[in-house]
Scaffold this motif. Structure first.
Motif, short mmCIF file in Angstrom:
data_model
loop_
_atom_site.label_atom_id
_atom_site.label_comp_id
_atom_site.label_asym_id
_atom_site.label_seq_id
_atom_site.Cartn_x
_atom_site.Cartn_y
_atom_site.Cartn_z
N PRO B 202 4.48 -17.78 -8.41
CA PRO B 202 4.35 -16.41 -7.91
C PRO B 202 2.91 -15.94 -7.77
CG PRO B 202 4.92 -16.40 -10.23
CD PRO B 202 4.81 -17.84 -9.83
N ALA B 204 0.19 -17.08 -6.21
CA ALA B 204 -0.47 -17.07 -4.90
C ALA B 204 -0.12 -15.78 -4.16
CB ALA B 204 -0.05 -18.28 -4.09
N GLY B 205 1.16 -15.42 -4.21
CA GLY B 205 1.61 -14.19 -3.54
C GLY B 205 1.00 -12.96 -4.18
N ARG B 206 0.95 -12.97 -5.51
CA ARG B 206 0.39 -11.81 -6.21
C ARG B 206 -1.08 -11.66 -5.89
NH1 ARG B 206 3.14 -12.70 -12.02
NH2 ARG B 206 5.28 -12.61 -11.27
N GLY B 208 -2.50 -12.55 -3.18
CA GLY B 208 -2.58 -12.04 -1.81
C GLY B 208 -2.28 -10.55 -1.76
N ALA B 209 -1.35 -10.12 -2.63
CA ALA B 209 -0.93 -8.71 -2.62
C ALA B 209 -2.07 -7.77 -3.00
CB ALA B 209 0.25 -8.52 -3.55
N ARG B 214 2.65 -6.35 2.31
CA ARG B 214 3.75 -7.28 2.10
C ARG B 214 3.94 -8.26 3.27
NH1 ARG B 214 9.25 -4.67 -0.19
NH2 ARG B 214 9.10 -5.56 -2.25
N VAL B 217 1.09 -10.75 3.52
CA VAL B 217 1.18 -11.76 2.45
C VAL B 217 2.29 -12.75 2.79
CG1 VAL B 217 1.81 -12.09 0.02
CG2 VAL B 217 0.25 -10.27 0.66
N PHE B 218 3.42 -12.24 3.28
CA PHE B 218 4.53 -13.13 3.64
C PHE B 218 4.10 -14.10 4.74
CE2 PHE B 218 8.13 -13.92 6.49
CZ PHE B 218 8.95 -14.63 5.61
N ILE B 221 0.56 -16.11 3.45
CA ILE B 221 0.56 -16.85 2.17
C ILE B 221 1.89 -17.59 1.98
CG2 ILE B 221 0.27 -16.68 -0.34
CD1 ILE B 221 -2.15 -15.35 0.59
N HIS B 222 2.99 -16.82 1.98
CA HIS B 222 4.27 -17.45 1.65
C HIS B 222 4.72 -18.45 2.70
CE1 HIS B 222 4.91 -13.78 -1.04
NE2 HIS B 222 4.76 -14.84 -1.82
#
Lengths: 345, 565
Positions: B202, B204-206, B208-209, B214, B217-218, B221-222
């Motif tokens: 989690p 990497a997403g955090r 980016g946040a 959102r 980031v999606f 990153i995701h």
């Protein structure tokens, strides 16, 4: 237990990268030698070669009278009588505490009737009594670390290898672990090879410290010698606790720097007029209104042992001890408690 | 002493005994017996067997048969027929693409739900998600037809309330086919997606946040981080969907693999081979598309460490859980409930079982043998795949993927043609062994993927620790390597068994005279048998696939419970 380890002229290459270049050292019986260096300098590779987890390209490893590794000779890892504490513990998730220790004793060929005594003794030594049937996932971080040391010592190996055992531990656990290790060492007198990148950890546990720099053993000495007489700027940087200040060697051996004139070193590293680097340890620099040196104060903070002031001298930032906080931008005077090591730049 | 409790499965950050491979990937645990040093000849022999087993029949079909003059009397279809075939091919590709898109949607939803769930929800979702894979597409389609088909429950209700006979959404088209296929194969996306979520974590997403919204980031990153994993599963689904003709068989629709099947049945070998070419090209295009999408990131997929005990991806996730329950309900509960309703009563089910007793036994036998061959032959392959680098690895991956890339019908045809010319081959062709071997080859890639994930989860330092403790190779294998990897074998065996038990596309061509499996019996009764009897047999098929899977799940669950406390 406690045999002399001799490592002679080890070389190791991974592809085009030469990781070790002629590393040699000895560990006397009962001695703890720390291998200190930055990431990728070759210290863990050295430990793996001693453990038999990897083969050197050249060189020799001997433990007591036994040659573990030399041209034409190779003792596999499982036949070397060593114990090892891994970074991240590496406990077997499917085995209980007791099964971990039984596994080692069986593998080492210890007779079955001795197992219970040895295991109880070992669990007591590491304060894990009553946790024999727990799995690693059921242990706390400290307990898991103590199990890893119990696993390494239960078969009473000739030597203990430790690969950054404190890397994943928080400060209180680290303190506990180092204290436990020191106690066990005092009781059992084992020799150990301790890999770390933390100089404070190395100094706390080791009799001598071998400093690695890019695959070469840069200096092997006691902590005191390493701090006061580092062999090179690289060693000084790795050992830490100070900063390298550029200067010029003046007539009579004194060094002209942005702080002022520093006292002459015992042995001049360069000719007069040449550029040099002085290693100024924090503990040797002290703010003193009557001191001969001068710098610009940038910040002050209390670090638990006293006031520490960050000073600017030319382009170098230095740290010095003071009795009280100093205002930012203030020009301060300071003294040097002992002549610093000086290197050719 | 109040030590903080360690997070189970905390990823070790050990510095390995060799420098990290490309991309900072930690090297894999060596098999306790280092085959690379001791058995180089054995390794070469194994690869040779693998080549023969996986692509030998295809080589015979496409090279030997063509050289033997199979096209001598072949006349290419006329322009009108070509146009019809092209239309069918486009429809097949469109259906496969739709099925893949739906499978990705379902698969990722379930993976995220499992990743984010805690406690019992996580365990139940984790245990249930592979079940749709165990239900053959024909069975699922029969069940859904009973629900929303022309004579289905929903259609009857619709007619009752609206007076209109036709439902607004028809099962008998591309969407219906894609829907059934997606519901069957989406776990193939869930599995790698879960591996990806657990490997990426989690953080990497955090991270980016902190800098972006959102959506950004999606997207930035995701998606790039998860693409290698999700696309790996999507490729499997696309291949299976491209080659499937079970669903069209039930729905009485047409697609390209059915044309190939028809050509084979009418002994037009030249036409069958002619029709194979676009299917193979489509399969290769899928792989190529995936490679283009994940340029430079693909290596991470197989080497990522599957950590069943890894911490979940944070908190909340009720919406994801609800969506996952809906997907699993649609894929498992609805079909089974529909079949139960259609069967009517226990006696009909028993009749179904009795009348298909021989077929059930044959299915069990072939599936057991197929799964055993898959697991045994797949283990060295998974180890090799993890160890090799560069072109050798690419070549082995391609070799492993070929049987799944090729539609089942062509696979069956190839095996027939490869075995037919020799006496021992004819003996195999006349025995049940041909089904076991063919199933093992066809689902080999899925099995290898599961095994590779299990092997990759074993940290090399765990074996090093045993080595330092003084354990000789046999003891390291027995006490460390096997106890920590057998769950992978079990998973591969259970999934291999279920897939083999429900295989129809190849086995319909390969089953020897007098030796039929349950899927073949079901397909033969599709439009001529009683609906209740058919539903009873479909339920029997579900039970066949579920029984070993549930046993394996119970065993795995107990093992993980012990390990995780």
């Amino acid at each position: 237990m406690a045999e002399r380890l001799a490592v002679t002229d080890l070389h190791k290459r991974y592809g085009a990268r030469e990781v070790l270049r002629g590393v040699s050292f000895e560990v006397a019986p009962g001695e703890v030698l720390a291998l200190l260096g930055t990431s990728g300098c070759g210290k863990t590779t050295t430990l793996n070669l001693v453990a038999g987890l990897d083969r050197p390209d050249a060189g020799m490893v001997a433990l007591g009278d036994a040659t573990l590794c030399a041209p034409g000779a190779w003792v596999p890892a499982h036949r070397r009588d060593l114990g090892m504490v891994f970074q991240g513990q590496m406990l077997w998730p499917h085995m209980t505490v007791r099964e971990h220790l039984t596994f080692v004793l069986k593998a080492r060929g210890v007779p079955g009737n001795e197992h219970d005594v040895r295991i109880s003794e070992q669990l007591e030594a590491v304060r894990l009594t009553g946790r024999d049937e727990s799995y690693p996932a059921q242990l706390s971080g400290g307990e898991a670390q103590r199990l890893s040391i119990a696993r390494a010592l239960v078969a009473r190996p000739d030597m203990l290898l430790l690969d950054e055992p404190c890397a994943n531990l928080d400060a209180p656990l680290r303190t506990d672990f180092l204290a436990l290790l020191a106690r066990l060492r005092a009781e059992r007198k084992f020799s150990a090879l301790y890999v770390t990148h933390d100089a404070a950890e190395a100094f706390e546990l080791a009799t001598r410290v071998a400093v690695f720099d890019e695959g070469v053993l840069a200096q092997t000495a006691t902590p005191e010698v390493l701090c006061t007489e580092p062999a090179s700027p690289a060693v000084a940087r790795i050992v830490g606790g100070g900063a390298l200040l550029p200067g010029t060697l003046a007539e009579g051996g004194a060094v002209e720097t942005a702080l002022g004139t520093l006292p002459a070193p015992a042995r001049a590293p360069a000719a007069t007029g040449e550029k040099v680097l002085c290693f100024l340890r924090t503990e040797d620099l002290r703010l003193n209104a009557n001191g001969p040196l001068q710098a610009l104060a940038r910040a002050s903070h209390y670090d638990g042992r006293g006031w520490l002031t960050i000073l600017e001298a030319g382009e170098t930032l230095l740290r010095a001890r003071s009795d009280a906080p100093v205002a930012e931008g203030e020009r301060v005077k300071l003294e040097l408690l002992r002549p610093p090591p000086v290197f050719k730049a | 002493m109040n030590d903080p409790v360690k997070t189970p499965g905390q990823p070790p950050t050990a510095s390995p005994h060799a420098p990290p491979a490309r991309g900072g990937i930690v090297p894999l645990a060596k098999f306790p017996f280092d085959g690379s040093r001791i058995f180089p000849a054995l390794r070469k022999a194994y690869v040779a067997v693998l080549v023969l087993f996986l692509i030998g029949p295809l080589v015979v079909l496409f090279i030997v048969k063509v050289r033997a003059g199979v096209f001598d009397e072949f006349h290419a279809p006329d322009a009108k027929e070509q146009e019809r075939l092209a239309g069918l091919m486009v429809s097949t590709v469109r259906t496969a693409a739709l099925a893949t898109a739906l499978a990705v949607l379902f698969g990722v939803t379930v993976a995220v739900a499992i990743y984010r769930a805690r406690g019992w929800t996580r365990r139940i979702l984790g245990a249930l998600f592979p079940i749709p894979l165990l239900l053959p597409p024909a069975v699922v389609t029969i069940a859904w037809t009973h629900l929303i088909g022309k004579r289905g429950i929903v259609a009857a209700l619709w007619f009752h309330f609206t007076g209109v006979k036709e439902l607004p959404l028809s099962m008998y088209g591309e969407f219906g086919t894609a829907w059934c296929l997606a519901l069957c194969w989406f776990p193939l996306v869930t599995m790698p997606a879960l591996v990806g979520l657990r490997s990426v974590g989690p953080l990497a997403g955090r991270a980016g946040a902190v800098y972006a919204g959102r959506w950004a980031v999606f997207r930035r990153i995701h998606v790039p981080l998860m693409l290698p994993y999700v696309s790996a599963g999507a490729v499997f689904v696309a291949w299976l969907a491209l080659g499937d003709f079970e669903v069209p068989l039930v729905l009485l629709t047409n697609n390209f693999p059915m044309q190939i099947y028809g050509a084979i049945k009418s002994l037009e070998m030249g036409l069958a081979l002619y029709l194979c070419a676009p299917m193979l090209a489509a399969g290769a295009a899928v792989l190529l598309l995936r490679q283009v999408l994940v340029r430079g990131q693909a290596a991470a997929t197989i080497e990522s460490r599957w950590r069943p005990d890894a911490p979940g991806g944070g908190h909340g996730g009720r919406g994801w859980s609800a969506a996952a329950w809906i997907v699993l309900g649609l894929a498992t509960v609805m079909p089974v409930a529909s079949l139960l309703h259609q069967t009517g009563n226990w006696a009909t089910f028993q009749d179904g079982l009795r009348s298909a007793k021989a077929e059930i036994l044959h299915s069990y036998r072939s599936a057991l043998e197929g799964a055993a061959i898959m697991a045994a032959l797949g283990a060295p392959c998974a180890l090799l795949l993890l160890r090799l680098r560069g072109w050798r690895r690419t070549a082995l991956s391609l070799l492993v993927f070929v049987p799944l890339m090729v539609p089942g019908t062509i696979h069956g045809l190839a095996w027939t043609q490869a075995l037919l010319p020799t006496a021992p081959g004819r003996a195999v062709l006349g025995s049940h062994l041909v089904l076991s071997l063919s199933d093992a080859a066809r689902f080999f890639p899925i099995c290898v993927f599961l095994l590779a994930a299990a092997f990759a989860a074993l940290h090399p330092r765990l074996l090093d620790a045993a080595k330092i403790a003084g354990a000789p190779p046999a003891m390291r294998w027995r006490k460390i390597w096997w106890p920590l990897t057998w769950t992978g074998f079990l998973a591969a065996f259970a999934i291999g068994f279920a897939l083999s038990a429900g295989e129809l596309n190849a086995s319909i061509l390969l089953s020897p005279v007098g030796y039929s499996t349950l899927p073949i019996r079901i397909s033969s009764l599709l439009h001529f048998g009683k609906d209740e009897m058919l539903a009873g047999m479909c339920l029997a098929q579900v039970v066949i696939a579920l029984a070993p899977f549930l046993a394996a799940t119970a065993l795995l669950d107990r093992t993980l419970e012990v390990r995780l406390g």
